[in-house]
Scaffold this active site. Sequence first.
Site, PDB file in Angstrom:
ATOM      1  N   LYS A 159      19.104  26.985 -50.885  1.00 11.61           N
ATOM      2  CA  LYS A 159      18.526  27.498 -52.132  1.00 11.61           C
ATOM      3  C   LYS A 159      17.625  26.392 -52.687  1.00 11.61           C
ATOM      4  O   LYS A 159      18.031  25.596 -53.524  1.00 11.61           O
ATOM      5  CB  LYS A 159      19.641  27.889 -53.110  1.00 11.61           C
ATOM      6  CG  LYS A 159      19.148  28.662 -54.314  1.00 11.61           C
ATOM      7  CD  LYS A 159      20.317  29.251 -55.081  1.00 11.61           C
ATOM      8  CE  LYS A 159      19.899  29.802 -56.426  1.00 11.61           C
ATOM      9  NZ  LYS A 159      18.925  30.898 -56.387  1.00 11.61           N
TER      10      LYS A 159
HETATM   11  N1  PMP Z   1      18.532  35.937 -52.838  1.00 13.34           N
HETATM   12  C1  PMP Z   1      17.752  35.109 -53.529  1.00 13.34           C
HETATM   13  C2  PMP Z   1      16.412  34.775 -52.996  1.00 13.34           C
HETATM   14  C3  PMP Z   1      18.201  34.584 -54.760  1.00 13.34           C
HETATM   15  O1  PMP Z   1      17.428  33.769 -55.470  1.00 13.34           O
HETATM   16  C4  PMP Z   1      19.476  34.928 -55.246  1.00 13.34           C
HETATM   17  C5  PMP Z   1      19.962  34.367 -56.547  1.00 13.34           C
HETATM   18  N2  PMP Z   1      20.561  33.122 -56.384  1.00 13.34           N
HETATM   19  C6  PMP Z   1      20.258  35.791 -54.475  1.00 13.34           C
HETATM   20  C7  PMP Z   1      19.765  36.277 -53.275  1.00 13.34           C
HETATM   21  C8  PMP Z   1      21.643  36.163 -54.901  1.00 13.34           C
HETATM   22  O2  PMP Z   1      22.513  35.071 -54.709  1.00 13.34           O
HETATM   23  P1  PMP Z   1      23.762  34.824 -55.665  1.00 13.34           P
HETATM   24  O3  PMP Z   1      24.539  36.077 -55.667  1.00 13.34           O
HETATM   25  O4  PMP Z   1      24.488  33.705 -55.031  1.00 13.34           O
HETATM   26  O5  PMP Z   1      23.227  34.509 -57.004  1.00 13.34           O
END
Ligand code: PMP
Length: 307
Positions: A159
């Site tokens: 991320k």
């Molecule tokens: N995909 C992307 C590109 C994101 O930015 C997010 C948000 N973090 C998610 C999926 C969902 O991930 P999470 O449930 O861990 O927030």
Amino acid sequence: MAFDESGKIWMDGELVDWKDAKIHVLSHVVNYGTDVFEGIRAYEIDGKAQIFRLEDHVKRLFDSAKIYKMDIPFTQDEICEAIKETIKANNLTACYIRPIVYRGYKELGVSPVNCPVNVAIAVWEWGAYLGEEGMANGVNIGVSSWRKPAVSTFPNIAKAGANYMLSQLANMEAKDNGFDEGLLLDVNGNIAEGPGENVFLVLDGKIYTPTLSSSLLKGITRDSVIKLAGDLGYEVNVLPLPRDLLYIADEMFFAGTAAEVTPIRSMDHRIVGEGKRGPVTEKIQREFFKIVNGEVEDRYGWFSPVD
Ligand code: PMP
């Protein structure tokens, strides 16, 4: 949403005033996008902040940093504690939490290795990302003309801030075209994810979500939904999913920390199902909100209290 600038931000072990949480313009991150981060939510349960899947988010932060060889000068436990300390210092209960690990100020060049690894944590109040109306009735989505990078080009599992340049293009394009949000395909044309959300489809009573080899973030809400749906008795399939399925799915929804569980009511100007939140989506959404609102016990041990 403008920030309430009266709070505190945690920077490298110290709580500083919101307005003093600054870095130098020649920091590596400003020039080369060298950061990894998290987005976490705390919910108010029985009058106190309860952080949703804190250890899992902090683990993902460290995994993202590891991919980019960023040695975080704190332990995972220390970051968890620092997050709690920051929430307390800001007197918040329900809030959004943003830890950022970035390469700071020392020298400039593509190589980051001599630049320090700094850490900051900010918290603020944040409501439904795709709007209360979207939560109830669903959002309108368009497939982006941009593709997610092939798995051989750029790590999608980290991320990293830089990944969000693409998310910005897809989100702006969707808005320019009158949609609420975009949806990205992978390099082969299979379904990947939204700019900041994972996606789920319902076909003939079964649930589908794309596999990690379709260039997506290993979402923590995605994982929560897979568990909840399984416990509700649904079959959940994690597979490569061709784009066409977007047009014949009975239901679709987004899952993410910011988006929580948001139904999709149309895809590329085609109505999904009845054009409103479908029954499977509603069951999962209801179960998710029962848990995060503390209406049922925390049977998965997903919450960390801020005492
Ligand atoms: N995909 C992307 C590109 C994101 O930015 C997010 C948000 N973090 C998610 C999926 C969902 O991930 P999470 O449930 O861990 O927030």
